[in-house]
Scaffold this active site. Structure first.
Site, short mmCIF file in Angstrom:
data_model
loop_
_atom_site.label_atom_id
_atom_site.label_comp_id
_atom_site.label_asym_id
_atom_site.label_seq_id
_atom_site.Cartn_x
_atom_site.Cartn_y
_atom_site.Cartn_z
N CYS A 101 0.83 -1.20 0.00
CA CYS A 101 0.00 0.00 0.00
C CYS A 101 0.86 1.26 0.00
O CYS A 101 0.58 2.21 -0.73
CB CYS A 101 -0.94 -0.01 1.21
SG CYS A 101 -2.08 1.39 1.26
N CYS A 193 -6.73 -4.08 6.93
CA CYS A 193 -7.94 -3.27 6.87
C CYS A 193 -9.01 -3.88 5.96
O CYS A 193 -10.20 -3.67 6.19
CB CYS A 193 -7.61 -1.85 6.42
SG CYS A 193 -7.06 -1.68 4.71
#
EC number: 2.8.1.13
Length: 359
Positions: A101, A193
């Site tokens: 990410c 997440c």
């Protein structure tokens, strides 16, 4: 300086934004929407990327009196992080989605858009430090995040700011409370997440399906059948589908994964010892590749310890010889090479582990 601050809705990025304002910069806050269906991401006060987090970030921006936007990166996040995560497990690897990410979303897609819009820098709430263009570990060793930032290039780091890397986490919370920020006591996020249940095996199974294979011992004897190599990682002890310990009475662990044949190998703890690592796709954070050998320390997990080693680089392959064995290292993990320094250990390089060998 015109600064875009990535605001997750947590205490760290909130204080980072406040410090940028205090420093007199022209600050704009942005929250990343990373899912087309926000309910698939974690909800509630724990975690990141939820609708609640976006609201928290907006309220902090209001207190700081800075412009605030929500930018949609859901498609990029799915392609570069989630799909990559699934594909890595299909190959029998163990990836770190936070590393990906940072590499592909925050400091590539987001930073690229920021620069295109005329911003000079991207600030985040990461615990890390930059000095003379060199990435270093944070003052708070327990919260240090230089590991997940070690995939950034010198060019990416040139436009990065880490305002809280010189401060312990406890002081960050105290500062947030003094500033009247409602997120001062908000719990940290820990899990992935995009897997709100925390059940990685179920998440992968729903996307990959059943691909049966054998669980075998070191001699190749079949002990059980499994539903896919994506349900395993090196060093795993539970959920192997086998009855009890090995013949020696000791626990058995996953010691090898062959995605091509669907074979999962198990053995004793001693079979997990690794003395040599090789890595592909190396990144040298200062921009200059070293040849070797270089006395260093290596870290192979986000919250793992440092191991003394000697590193060298040749023809796009980063090689590490360990002074003492590491246990349970998997292909797909990120290894980060540090140079010890009293001013803060310096990140020299990172690579994706492609080989982990015993003696």
């Amino acid at each position: 300086m015109r600064v875009l601050v990535a605001m997750s809705g947590g205490v760290d990025s909130s204080v980072a934004a406040a410090r940028m304002v205090d420093a007199g910069h022209d600050v704009v806050g942005v929250h990343l929407a990373l899912s087309a269906t926000p309910g698939t991401l974690r909800t509630g006060s724990r975690g990141c990327c939820s609708k609640e987090d976006a609201g928290d970030a907006r309220r902090v921006a209001d207190v700081l009196d800075i412009p605030f936007y929500v930018w949609d990166f859901a498609d990029r996040f799915k392609e570069d992080v989630i799909d990559d995560f699934v594909a890595s497990y299909e190959r029998g690897e163990t990836p770190n989605p936070c590393v990906r990410c940072n590499e592909k979303i925050k400091f590539s897609a987001l930073a690229g858009r920021a620069l295109a819009l005329g911003f000079d820098a991207l600030a985040t709430g990461h615990y890390a430090r930059l000095s003379d263009g060199r990435l270093r570990r944070a003052v708070d060793a327990d919260k240090d995040q230089s590991y997940v930032l070690a995939v950034l290039t010198a060019q990416q780091l040139r436009h990065a700011v880490f305002p809280i890397g010189d401060t312990p986490k406890a002081q960050i919370r105290a500062e947030a409370a003094e500033r009247g920020l409602a997120v001062a006591d908000k719990p940290d996020s820990h899990d992935i997440c995009f897997i709100p249940s925390g059940d990685t095996r179920a998440f992968l199974g729903a996307r990959i399906g059943v691909r049966r294979g054998a669980v075998v011992d070191a001699g190749g004897t079949k002990l059980a059948e499994h539903e896919g190599v994506h349900g395993f990682t090196i060093g795993q002890r539970k959920g192997l589908g086998i009855a009890g310990p090995g013949p020696d009475g000791q626990p058995r662990y996953v010691t090898g994964i062959d995605a091509a044949t669907g074979t999962v190998r198990v053995g004793g703890a001693e079979d997990l010892d690794v003395w040599r690592l090789t890595g592909e796709r190396p990144v040298f954070t200062s921009g200059a590749a070293f040849g070797g050998p270089v006395e260093c320390q290596v870290q192979v997990r986000a919250h793992g310890g440092l191991a003394d080693a000697v590193a060298s680089h040749d023809a796009g392959v980063l090689s590490v010889e360990l002074r003492a064995p590491l246990r349970g290292v998997a292909a797909g993990q990120t290894m980060v090479i540090y140079r010890p320094d009293p001013e803060g250990d310096e990140v020299l390089a990172s690579a994706t582990i492609s080989g982990a060998d015993g003696r």
